[in-house]
Scaffold this motif. Structure first.
Motif, PDB file in Angstrom:
ATOM      1  N   UNK B  13       0.874  -1.160  -0.156  1.00 36.86           N
ATOM      2  CA  UNK B  13       0.034   0.180  -0.041  1.00 36.86           C
ATOM      3  C   UNK B  13       0.884   1.220  -0.131  1.00 36.86           C
ATOM      4  N   UNK B  14       2.040   1.288   0.805  1.00 36.59           N
ATOM      5  CA  UNK B  14       2.934   2.385   0.814  1.00 36.59           C
ATOM      6  C   UNK B  14       3.511   2.701  -0.722  1.00 36.59           C
ATOM      7  N   UNK B  15       3.874   1.547  -1.366  1.00 34.36           N
ATOM      8  CA  UNK B  15       4.502   1.905  -2.665  1.00 34.36           C
ATOM      9  C   UNK B  15       3.408   2.281  -3.466  1.00 34.36           C
ATOM     10  N   UNK B  17       0.766   4.264  -2.700  1.00 39.74           N
ATOM     11  CA  UNK B  17       0.447   5.648  -2.374  1.00 39.74           C
ATOM     12  C   UNK B  17       1.583   6.480  -2.733  1.00 39.74           C
ATOM     13  N   UNK B  18       2.910   6.268  -2.694  1.00 37.83           N
ATOM     14  CA  UNK B  18       3.746   6.988  -2.991  1.00 37.83           C
ATOM     15  C   UNK B  18       4.112   7.389  -4.432  1.00 37.83           C
ATOM     16  N   UNK B  22       2.946  11.088  -6.212  1.00 42.65           N
ATOM     17  CA  UNK B  22       3.957  11.796  -6.858  1.00 42.65           C
ATOM     18  C   UNK B  22       3.313  11.910  -8.513  1.00 42.65           C
ATOM     19  N   UNK B  34      -5.178   6.591  -0.539  1.00 41.37           N
ATOM     20  CA  UNK B  34      -5.013   5.069  -0.677  1.00 41.37           C
ATOM     21  C   UNK B  34      -5.037   4.457   0.761  1.00 41.37           C
ATOM     22  N   UNK B 118       5.950  -0.115 -10.897  1.00 51.16           N
ATOM     23  CA  UNK B 118       4.914   0.444 -10.354  1.00 51.16           C
ATOM     24  C   UNK B 118       4.301   1.392 -11.365  1.00 51.16           C
TER      25      UNK B 118
END
Lengths: 494, 266
Positions: B13-15, B17-18, B22, B34, B118
C-alpha cells in the motif's frame, strides 16, 4: 542381539549395495523406529522373562523332595545369571553401576559393544543355556522324577513361553534393520528360517526321551512345538508398523518443507520485490533514504522469517515493539559512533501490535534509529504509546537522542530522509514531527487506523514504565484482579 | 479516487500511495487516496463502516497470519460492487490455480504484478478512472476462454466429491489410500483419474507453459496417471485445501450481478 537357543553365529559385516539418498533416509527412519520400539519391548521382556522364570521354578521346587534342591538350584543358576545380564543390557543406565563390581569392567564393555548389532552376546548365551537347563528339569534327558503331570506340564509350558519370548527378540531385533552394521545376505536369509529351526529344536527338546518326560500330554507338546510359527505373524505386524512409520515420516517431512518454503515465499518475497522495484524505477528517481529504509526492512524480515519458521506454536499474533527492537538491534550495532549507553524503551513496548502497526513500527524504528546513530548520539530513548495523549486515535513512536543538533531551519526540512514517511503516515491523520529542546532531539511519528479497524489496547495498570506523562492516580487501587498482558520490567505500577 | 489495498505487507500500500502521490492528479482533479488492510478479516471490519471505495487492489495470499486467501476478499468486494484488480507477487508457481479460480468465479478487472514497475499499476489506476477497459494483459492467461464447453476450472476441480479426492491426493499417492481417505469407491477414483488427467495437463500448459503430454496408452493408464496427478495436487495443495474453494464448489456462494467495471462517473 540375544539368542534364546544359544546357537553361536559369526558376524560378517557386509557392505550394502550403493543406494540413492531417499532410500537411505527411509532406512534411517526404519532403523530409528525399530530401535525405539525394541528398546521398550526389551525392557518389558526382561520383566516378563523374570516372571516366567520365577513361575517355572515354582513347580520344580514345590513338588520335589528336599534332596533334589541342590540340583535344582544348580540347574537354575545360569538362567538367573543370564537374566541379570539381560537386565544390564536393556537398562543400560545401570551399566556403570555394574562396572563398579571388580572384574566386571570387561563384561560391561562387551555388553556396550554388542548393543543394536545382529551379534551373539554373553547374556544371550547364558540365557539360552539357562533356559535349556531349566527345561531339562521337566523334560529331556534328566527330568526331575516324581512331579505330578499338571506341575510338569505347567513347568514345561512356562519354560517354553520364556524361550518363545526370548527368541522373538531375536526375530524382530533392531539389528536386522541396522544402517551402519547391516546384516549380511546370508543372515537375512537365515532370519526366515528361524521359526522352523526353532520348531525342530523344540521337538528335539520335548521328545519323550525318558519316562517322566513322556508324562506331558501329547497335545501340549505338539502345540508347544508349533508355537514358533507365530513368529511369522508378529514379524508381519512389526514390518507393517515400520512401513507405516516410514510413510508418516516422509509425509511429515514433505509437509514441513512445504510450509517452510511457503513461509519464506510469503514473508520475504514481498519486501524484497518492493525494494527491487523501487530501486528500478526511473521516474521519479528513487530517494536514497527510502531505498536504505527498504533494504533495512529486508534484513529485519529475514530474521523474522527465520524465527517464524522455527516457532513450534503457530500463534499468528504479531510481536511487540520490544521484539522489533530486539531484532533490529544486532543489525544496526555497527552504526554506533563511539561509546554509548543502552537504549531506553518506555511506554507500551510489550503490547502485542496489529500487523499494520508492527510493520510500520519496524520500518520507522529502523529509520529513526539510523538517524540518531548517524548523528553520533550517546543516549537514545524510544517511547511508544498506543494512544497518544493529545490525539488518542493515533499511536505514537518517539525516538529521542542527544546527538548532533539539526542545522537551523531543518526541523521541517522537506529534504530529510523522513519526508517519504511523513507522506505515508499523513494518510491516516498522522505524520512526522521534529522537536529540539536544547538537550535532546525528538522525532515523533504518529499514525492512525483505517475506519473500522480496532487496535488492541493495554489493560489498565499494565504499563511497563511510568513515563513522564503518566500521573499516578491515588484514587485507584490494584486490588481488582486483572489479566496482565505484559510482565513488569521494573515492578512499578501506576 | 479512493483505493483500498488488501495485502498483508504494508509496503504494497505504501509503494502505491507513494507512486500516486507523485503522479499527476486524475481527470477530476482530486488527489488519489490510498488505504490498506492486512487480511480479509480486516477487510470485513472496514467494509462494515466504509464502502466508498472505487477500486480495490487484492493480493491472493496473506501469509501465515491468515488462513483465508484472496478469494474471500474478492467475494467480500464483489458483494458491495467494488471493482477489483488482482495484485500478485509471483504469478506462476503455486498461486496459479488460485488465480484461475479468481478469474473464473469473480471476474476481476485486471491482473497486476508486484515484480513489474509500479508505473504499470498507476497506469491501470488512471485507465480505470477514465473509464477505459484494460487491454490484453497478464490476466489473459487466467480468464476463462470464451467458447464451447465447460471452463477449465470446472473440468479440473469438479464437484464436492472430486474436491475430496483432490484433497486426498495431496497426501496419498496410491489408489486404495486415496479412496479410503476420500471415502469413495476405487472405481470412483478410477473415473476421476481418467477424467482429470487431461484438464490437469491443460492447466499446467496454461499456467507455466509446460507442453501437454501425450495420453498414456495401454492398460497401465490409471497407474501411470496417479503419480503426475499426485504431484500436481501437492504443488497446488494450498488451493485444493482452501475453505473458500470448498464453499464455492459446494455452491454455497452464488455470484452476484455481472462484472463490475470502472466508470468515470463514480
Amino acid at each position: 542381539m540375544e539368542w534364546g537357543s544359544g546357537k553361536p553365529r559369526r558376524r560378517r559385516p557386509d557392505r550394502r549395495p550403493p543406494d540413492d539418498t531417499w532410500s537411505d533416509h527411509n532406512a534411517d527412519v526404519v532403523f530409528e523406529t525399530a530401535i525405539h520400539t525394541t528398546h521398550t519391548l526389551w525392557r518389558w521382556g526382561c520383566w516378563v522373562r523374570l516372571a516366567l522364570y520365577g513361575a517355572a521354578a515354582v513347580p520344580a521346587v514345590a513338588w520335589s523332595p528336599a534332596t533334589q534342591l541342590p540340583r535344582i538350584v544348580l540347574m537354575l543358576f545360569p538362567g538367573v545369571l543370564g537374566l541379570a545380564l539381560a537386565f544390564g543390557h536393556s537398562f543400560s543406565q545401570k551399566l556403570p553401576l555394574l562396572g563398579r563390581i571388580p572384574a566386571a569392567g570387561r563384561l560391561v564393555g562387551h555388553l556396550r559393544s554388542v548393543r543394536e548389532k545382529a551379534a551373539v552376546d554373553a547374556s544371550g548365551l547364558l540365557e539360552g543355556l539357562g533356559i535349556l537347563l531349566a527345561t531339562w528339569l521337566f523334560v529331556g534327558p534328566v527330568p526331575l522324577p516324581g512331579l505330578p503331570v499338571s506341575a510338569r506340564t505347567a513347568g514345561v509350558v512356562l519354560c517354553i513361553a520364556y524361550n518363545w519370548e526370548a527368541v522373538l527378540q531375536a526375530v524382530i531385533d533392531a539389528g536386522w534393520y541396522s544402517v551402519t552394521a547391516a546384516p549380511s545376505h546370508g543372515m537375512r536369509v537365515f532370519r526366515r528360517f528361524i521359526p522352523p529351526a526353532h520348531c525342530l529344536i523344540l521337538v528335539a527338546c520335548l521328545w519323550p526321551w525318558t519316562a517322566p518326560a513322556a508324562e506331558v500330554p501329547a497335545q501340549a507338546v505338539i502345540a508347544l512345538c508349533l508355537s514358533p510359527l507365530l513368529y511369522y505373524a508378529v514379524w508381519a505386524m512389526f514390518a507393517a508398523m515400520l512401513r507405516a512409520a516410514v510413510h508418516s515420516a516422509v509425509a511429515q517431512h514433505r509437509l514441513a518443507r512445504l510450509n517452510s518454503a511457503s513461509a519464506v515465499h510469503s514473508m520475504l518475497k514481498n519486501s524484497v520485490s518492493v525494494l527491487a522495484r523501487y530501486a528500478e524505477q526511473d521516474d521519479p528517481p528513487p530517494d536514497l533514504g527510502h531505498l536504505r529504509s527498504l533494504s533495512r526492512e529486508v534484513l529485519v524480515g529475514i530474521e523474522e522469517t527465520r524465527q517464524a519458521i522455527m516457532k513450534v506454536d503457530s500463534d499468528s499474533q504479531f510481536g511487540s515493539l520490544r521484539e522489533v527492537w530486539l531484532r533490529l538491534e544486532p543489525l544496526i550495532e555497527y552504526a554506533w559512533r563511539g561509546p554509548h549507553q543502552e537504549c531506553e524503551l518506555t511506554g507500551d513496548v510489550d503490547l502485542p501490535l496489529t500487523s499494520t502497526d508492527y510493520q510500520r513500527a519496524r520500518s520507522l524504528l529502523s529509520d529513526l534509529m539510523m538517524n540518531a546513530l548517524k548523528a553520533r548520539a550517546r543516549r537514545v530513548r524510544i517511547e511508544f504509546r498506543i494512544q497518544d495523549g493529545a490525539r488518542p486515535q493515533l499511536c505514537l513512536l518517539r525516538v529521542s537522542d542527544d546527538g548532533e543538533r539539526f542545522p537551523p531551519g531543518a526541523a521541517r526540512n522537506p529534504l530529510t530522509s523522513l519526508k517519504v514517511q511523513d507522506i505515508l503516515l499523513g494518510r491516516y491523520g498522522g505524520g512526522i514531527d521534529v522537536e529540539d529542546d536544547g538537550r535532546w532531539k525528538h522525532i515523533a511519528a504518529r499514525w492512525g487506523c483505517p475506519p473500522g479497524i480496532v487496535r488492541p489496547l493495554p489493560h489498565p495498570g499494565a504499563e511497563s514504565h511510568p513515563g513522564p506523562r503518566q500521573r499516578p492516580d491515588p484514587g485507584r487501587r490494584d486490588d481488582v484482579p486483572q489479566a496482565r498482558s505484559a510482565p513488569h520490567r521494573d515492578g512499578k505500577r501506576v | 479516487m479512493r483505493i483500498i489495498v488488501v495485502d498483508d505487507a504494508v509496503a504494497a500500500e505504501d509503494s502505491l500511495a507513494l507512486a500516486l502521490a507523485t503522479a499527476p492528479a486524475g481527470p477530476g482533479g482530486r488527489p488519489h487516496q490510498v488505504m490498506g488492510v492486512r487480511s480479509p478479516r480486516e477487510l470485513r471490519q472496514i467494509l462494515a463502516v466504509d464502502r466508498g471505495f472505487e477500486l480495490a487492489m487484492v493480493d491472493m495470499d496473506f501469509g501465515p497470519g491468515s488462513p483465508e486467501t484472496g478469494l474471500v476478499a474478492l467475494r467480500l468486494l464483489d458483494a458491495v460492487n467494488i471493482p477489483c484488480v488482482v495484485w500478485c507477487a509471483d504469478i506462476d508457481e503455486n498461486r496459479g490455480l488460485l488465480l484461475l479460480a479468481a478469474f473464473h468465479y469473480f471476474e476481476p478487472w485486471a491482473l497486476a504484478s508486484k515484480t513489474g514497475p509500479i508505473a504499470d499499476v498507476t497506469g491501470l489506476v488512471t485507465a480505470m478512472e477514465q473509464g477505459l477497459r484494460p487491454g490484453r494483459g497478464l490476466a489473459e492467461r487466467y480468464r476463462p476462454a470464451r467458447g464451447a464447453g465447460p471452463p477449465l476450472l470446472e473440468r479440473l476441480v469438479g464437484n464436492a466429491t472430486h474436491l475430496d479426492i483432490w484433497r486426498a491426493l495431496t497426501v496419498f499417492s496410491s489408489r486404495p489410500d486415496v479412496a479410503a481417505r476420500a471415502k469413495v469407491a476405487e472405481s470412483t477414483v478410477d473415473r476421476f483419474l481418467q477424467d482429470r488427467y487431461a484438464p490437469m495437463r491443460e492447466a499446467e500448459h496454461r499456467l507455466v507453459g509446460a507442453s501437454p503430454d501425450l495420453e498414456p496408452t495401454g492398460d497401465e493408464r490409471n497407474r501411470a496417471r496417479i503419480a503426475p496427478l499426485h504431484a500436481f495436487a501437492v504443488r497446488h495443495a494450498n488451493f485444493f485445501r482452501d475453505r473458500e474453494v470448498e464453499q464455492i464448489v459446494r455452491g454455497r456462494y452464488r455470484r452476484g450481478s455481472g462484472p463490475a467495471a470502472g466508470t468515470a462517473a463514480r
